[in-house]
Design an enzyme around this catalytic site. Sequence first.
Site, PDB file in Angstrom:
ATOM      1  N   SER A 210      77.724  45.969  37.337  1.00  0.00           N
ATOM      2  CA  SER A 210      78.464  44.779  36.931  1.00  0.00           C
ATOM      3  C   SER A 210      79.499  45.137  35.867  1.00  0.00           C
ATOM      4  CB  SER A 210      77.466  43.716  36.460  1.00  0.00           C
ATOM      5  OG  SER A 210      78.068  42.457  36.334  1.00  0.00           O
ATOM      6  N   ASP A 428      79.490  38.955  46.964  1.00  0.00           N
ATOM      7  CA  ASP A 428      79.126  38.979  45.546  1.00  0.00           C
ATOM      8  C   ASP A 428      80.031  38.004  44.801  1.00  0.00           C
ATOM      9  OD1 ASP A 428      78.680  39.622  42.868  1.00  0.00           O
ATOM     10  OD2 ASP A 428      78.783  41.784  43.181  1.00  0.00           O
ATOM     11  N   HIS A 457      74.004  40.565  43.638  1.00  0.00           N
ATOM     12  CA  HIS A 457      74.870  41.184  42.639  1.00  0.00           C
ATOM     13  C   HIS A 457      74.132  42.288  41.893  1.00  0.00           C
ATOM     14  CE1 HIS A 457      77.745  41.575  39.376  1.00  0.00           C
ATOM     15  NE2 HIS A 457      76.824  41.247  38.494  1.00  0.00           N
TER      16      HIS A 457
END
Length: 505
Positions: A210, A428, A457
């Site tokens: 991320s 995502d 994610h």
Amino acid sequence: MKRLIVTTVASAALALTALNAPVATAAPGAPAGTIDFGPCTNPTLVAAGAQCGFLQVPMDYRRPHGKKIQLAVSRVKHKTPDSAFQGVMLTNPGGPGGSGLLLSTRGPRVPNHAGDAYDWIGFDPRGVGSSVPAISCDPNYMDYNRPSYVPFTPQLEQTWLNRARGYAEACRAKNDPDLLANMKTTDTVADMESIRVALRADKMNFYGYSYGTYLGQVYATQHPDRVRRMVLDSNVDVRDVWYRFNLTQDPGFDRNLNIWFGWVASHDDVYHLGKTQAAVKNVFNEQLLKLAHNPAAGVVGPDEWIDIFQQAGYYQLRWTLLGSAFANWVNKGDGATLKTLFEQFGGRGDDNGYAVYLAVECTDAQWPTNWNKWRVDNWITFTKAPYFTWQNAWFNAPCVFWPAKAGKPVNVGSRNLNSLLLIDETLDAATPYEGSLEARSRFPSASLIAEPGGTSHAITPRGDACVDNKIADYLATGTLPPRKPGRTADVECQPLPLPVPPPAS
């Protein structure tokens, strides 16, 4: 948006625990440039045989002899003979603001023992968790009894603006201004380089999730000769840091919530909330109206409801948990479970994570300071994403008033990097797939694994053999999927099957 976070579903709760847990028995204060590793105190780290310590680094790298801060670091050493040692694997879980100490335990999750040849390194980035000092502004800001997210009246809008200004002012009052001025991604990247030097590693491996993919992309741009292997899961689109990036998230979260409505409808024999996506959506919307007048368990109103069910847009692994909570509230009036889920997922009590999120995102690049632009852009986005647009806007609104000067984003990309493995699911929401395509275009040595139709994610490795075995091959031998021409993925893997709820009792 709700932080670009974090590690895996299974370890997220443990990561939050680590924010408040001491990681070493020794106090911080090792000489600059060294990490005095000792025993850990966090039970998960102890069970993994981890070592913990602190690294002293400059608060401001432009003034290396000035103020110092301490980074909390954990290490799980390689399990192979030294002759097979592949080096250090630095990790980051995302955020900004996520504690990364527990990621040093990640090695055994990689298939075929490919992680055993690395020293896995976790750390709390500057300002986070067990690092010293840790940033905090207003621990009650994410509590119950907040105004409605959607500012349908000027009074509601002004109330939220006053809250946002108050939070920024609390951050100014309660934290060292020199630290707030040095919380940019580039500062953490400099810390990553300090960790490499302290570990005496000529080159570094990195696994980022991320927001951690943005750290990886910036590090690879600034230090390409120091990168050995790098895995980036769910990639930030570097063109949109950060104001535009947050606006692009909103439609994806609304889309994924609607996908979840359809999944709930497909299991109406379990949940009894409607047999079509539209029917389930109507029930969901009815609860928003109901909770505005009668909060569940006396405290869970529309804001908390939205915060809870945003998790359906992040992780399919949470779909059954959320389906049960939704059904048990509608059919049985179970508000206690909703309260518990909000306190797990909604950010209540995690002021450190929120404060660091803002300290980084508000200063990586300049946000608009004219509220009229925010108002126009968010109402336009609201027409496409009515559930999450204003939640996200208010989450970021303190950036309008932030008490530290913004910098300029790094021009990311390098042709001098040896290899890079990118991973993303194409639906995502937190880091839209276009970001992974853009990262691939900026690093010609990169290969991209895509999972078409997947909505989860940043959670590899997680049992999808097609993806996980390619990660293992890369970490073991450096082998990447062959690169294809054009702006496309280099290999596609089917995402894991949709979860199946247990039969209705």
